[in-house]
Design an enzyme around this catalytic site. Structure first.
Site, PDB file in Angstrom:
ATOM      1  N   VAL A  79      15.937   8.983  -2.689  1.00  0.00           N
ATOM      2  CA  VAL A  79      16.664   9.952  -1.868  1.00  0.00           C
ATOM      3  C   VAL A  79      18.119   9.514  -1.736  1.00  0.00           C
ATOM      4  O   VAL A  79      18.492   8.393  -2.077  1.00  0.00           O
ATOM      5  CB  VAL A  79      16.038  10.101  -0.467  1.00  0.00           C
ATOM      6  N   PHE A 139     -10.447  -7.026  16.095  1.00  0.00           N
ATOM      7  CA  PHE A 139      -9.350  -7.457  15.238  1.00  0.00           C
ATOM      8  C   PHE A 139      -9.027  -6.378  14.193  1.00  0.00           C
ATOM      9  O   PHE A 139      -9.907  -5.895  13.507  1.00  0.00           O
ATOM     10  CB  PHE A 139      -9.743  -8.772  14.545  1.00  0.00           C
ATOM     11  N   GLN A 140      -7.759  -5.989  14.123  1.00  0.00           N
ATOM     12  CA  GLN A 140      -7.232  -4.992  13.185  1.00  0.00           C
ATOM     13  C   GLN A 140      -7.778  -3.582  13.434  1.00  0.00           C
ATOM     14  O   GLN A 140      -7.660  -2.706  12.574  1.00  0.00           O
ATOM     15  CB  GLN A 140      -7.515  -5.395  11.722  1.00  0.00           C
ATOM     16  N   PHE A 191      24.745   7.748   1.097  1.00  0.00           N
ATOM     17  CA  PHE A 191      24.610   9.097   1.619  1.00  0.00           C
ATOM     18  C   PHE A 191      24.640   9.087   3.146  1.00  0.00           C
ATOM     19  O   PHE A 191      25.196  10.002   3.764  1.00  0.00           O
ATOM     20  CB  PHE A 191      23.315   9.726   1.103  1.00  0.00           C
ATOM     21  N   GLU A 237       0.808  -1.218   0.000  1.00  0.00           N
ATOM     22  CA  GLU A 237       0.000   0.000   0.000  1.00  0.00           C
ATOM     23  C   GLU A 237       0.846   1.275   0.000  1.00  0.00           C
ATOM     24  O   GLU A 237       0.404   2.312  -0.513  1.00  0.00           O
ATOM     25  CB  GLU A 237      -0.956   0.019   1.201  1.00  0.00           C
TER      26      GLU A 237
END
Length: 577
Positions: free
Chosen positions: A385, A111-112, A470, A49
């Site tokens: 980045v 739940f969740q 970096f 996601e």
């Protein structure tokens, strides 16, 4: 029966949303099934996601239109949050659909269970829970308007059972109300006069230009010519400023050019145009330098450095009003000095990007230069980045058609591949190139498989130095030994081939040109595994006393801890070229 989910999908279509990035789940079933049956919006199934949010942000950035992503209840939509932070800080319009547990269970520790309406507050303009069919139409319409008008994220939280309930009658959404056009913000004439007086009274003027200069390129050139000013750009201003620009003298900041750095320090007046450049140590200091700032967002005025003149306004509209009031300057000595400095800095950087046949040591600068030279005139680049951003800033050439996307405000790892997915989905016929660090790529590496599943011909170029380069440089510059930054990487090209993606591994500078050309010409997705020198230093434009002290401490620690060989390799790479 028309369900709330059907009504929801119809509103998304009316708002011009063409695709939703996400992962299905039981709490999302009503929404995803409505999208399936509607056949107007494409569902793009990614593997994580977080990728969905980054991809939606890239689409919104390129198109300027509202994009959408979705996550199921609990962990599903929590994965969106990092990508949504990036979208919000980049000010791109994104609608996030956060499914919720059954409404009757909210507050029971089910739940969740999470509370997205609280969790997403910091990375959104609008975040509301839909608790009934009567509430949904207005909440969704407000969310869309907030995202579009304020340029940022809106989150609609909806329990799965509410989405499956019968919809209430509501007026059909009107596009004019959902998507009001952006206003043109003009400063008052008196403010234009104040700014003109400041500029007319100075001889050495430098422009610092950011993303707010989009669409103002001809006016920027006219301004620089009128007042004989060198033009420095921030990272997000690069694609809008540097091309066909004889006044551009590079970037400033940690990853910028020495010419950009000194052009800002040596001026009488610094004029900031559409930029919120955050690093205060790179601004000129002292009462002898006066600073003016033009920004469409009033909250940015004076946020980074104290200003003498603050103008709230659209950069393009402000320059159109300002130019007629500016006197033509004749003395271009200051501009020419900055140009000469830029030419020297540019030559030095170009020298570092030349490969030496048979050296078995690829410099990452060579990879970036060859990609830039071989990519399509309208290519879209994404960059991770860290060092990939450095090489992109210094070696990717913009031309007014190319686009460059990165996590330039939020600074998140793993953005490049994810943003490339959104860019390629939005523009299937344009060439999209992801310049990925090995750390960023492996963090969300699972979505490499999305390129095959979604038939997206993204070219993924991996700077494979087996290191968080970096971060290691930051450690060394502050006196720390490199620690916890190394990777044991696989052969990424072989891994790509196993997944059904063309893989090209580069280990010799002599192979770089042909390897990159082959990748860019390939019709499908490609992974270029470029094994580059770990010890390449991305030198900042100015070495401070603190940096010099930090490197001295690092070298002493390296010698005392038996890691002196690292110093020899470091010198061989960066001095004995």
């Amino acid at each position: 029966m028309t369900t709330v989910a059907d009504q929801f999908a119809a509103t998304l279509a009316a708002a011009g949303i063409k695709r939703v990035y996400g992962i299905v789940g039981d709490s999302l079933n009503g929404i995803t099934d409505a999208i399936r049956r509607q056949e107007k919006i494409q569902w793009l199934h990614v593997r994580h996601e977080e990728v969905a949010a980054f991809a939606a942000g890239a689409e919104a950035y390129l198109t300027g239109e509202l994009a959408a992503c979705a996550g199921s209840c609990g962990p599903g939509n929590l994965h969106l949050i990092n990508g949504l932070f990036d979208c919000h800080r980049s000010r791109v319009p994104v609608l996030a659909i956060a499914a919720q547990i059954p409404s009757a269970e909210i507050g029971s520790g089910f739940f969740q269970e999470t509370h997205p309406q609280n969790l997403f507050q910091e990375c959104s303009h609008y975040c509301e829970l839909v608790s009934s069919p009567q509430q949904m139409p207005r909440v969704l319409e407000i969310a869309i308007r907030e995202a579009v008008v304020k340029r940022g994220v809106s989150v609609v939280v909806i329990p799965g059972d509410v989405a499956l309930q019968a919809a209430v009658e509501a007026p059909a959404p009107r596009v004019e109300a959902l998507l009001p056009p952006a206003p043109i913000v003009m400063p008052a004439p008196s403010e234009i006069e104040r700014l003109a007086a400041l500029i007319n009274g100075a001889q050495r003027i430098t422009l610092l230009c950011g993303a707010g200069c989009a669409g103002a390129h001809p006016l920027l050139l006219a301004l620089a010519d009128r007042i004989k000013a060198p033009m420095v750009h921030a990272m997000r201003g690069k694609e809008h400023v540097e091309w066909d620009n004889p006044y551009d003298v590079g970037m400033t900041g940690l990853i910028g050019f020495s010419s950009g750095y000194y052009a800002m320090l040596d001026c009488e007046v610094l004029l900031m145009l559409g930029t919120d450049f955050p690093y205060r140590q790179f601004y000129p200091s002292g009462s002898q330098v006066r600073i003016a700032q033009v920004d469409i967002r009033g909250e940015n005025i004076g946020r980074r450095v104290a200003v003498d003149v603050g103008i709230i306004g659209d950069v393009r509209a402000t320059l159109e009003a300002l130019l007629p009031q500016l006197e033509q300057k004749r003395d271009d000595a200051y501009l020419e000095r900055a140009r000469r400095h830029y030419k020297e800095a540019r030559q030095g950087l170009d020298e570092l990007a030349r490969g030496k046949s048979g050296s078995k040591l690829i410099h990452p600068q060579q990879i970036a230069r060859v990609v830039s030279e071989g990519a399509a005139p309208d290519a879209v680049f994404t960059c991770d980045v860290g060092l990939p951003t450095v090489w992109s800033a210094r070696y990717l050439a913009m031309n007014g058609k190319r686009r460059l996307i990165g996590s330039f405000h939020h600074g998140s790892m793993a953005n490049a591949l994810a943003q490339a997915i959104g860019a390629q989905a939005a523009y299937p016929r344009r060439q999209v190139v992801s310049l990925s660090g090995d750390g960023g790529f492996t963090m969300l590496m699972g979505d490499l498989l999305s390129l095959i599943q979604l038939r997206l011909p993204v070219k993924v170029v991996i700077f494979n130095n087996s290191d968080l380069g970096f971060v290691e440089l930051e450690q060394q510059s502050t006196g720390f030994l490199g620690f916890g930054t190394d990777f044991k990487n696989p052969n990424f090209a072989a891994m790509a081939e196993a997944a059904g993606i063309r893989g090209i591994r580069l280990e010799d500078p002599a192979d770089v040109e042909q390897g990159i050309a082959t990748a860019l010409a390939h019709e499908g997705p490609v992974v270029v595994d470029a094994v580059v020198n770990r010890l390449e230093l991305a030198m900042p434009p100015s070495i401070t006393v603190e940096m010099a002290k930090g490197f001295s401490i690092f070298m002493m620690k390296a010698l005392l801890s038996g890691r002196g060989a690292e110093l020899i390799d470091l010198a061989r790479t960066n001095i004995w070229r």
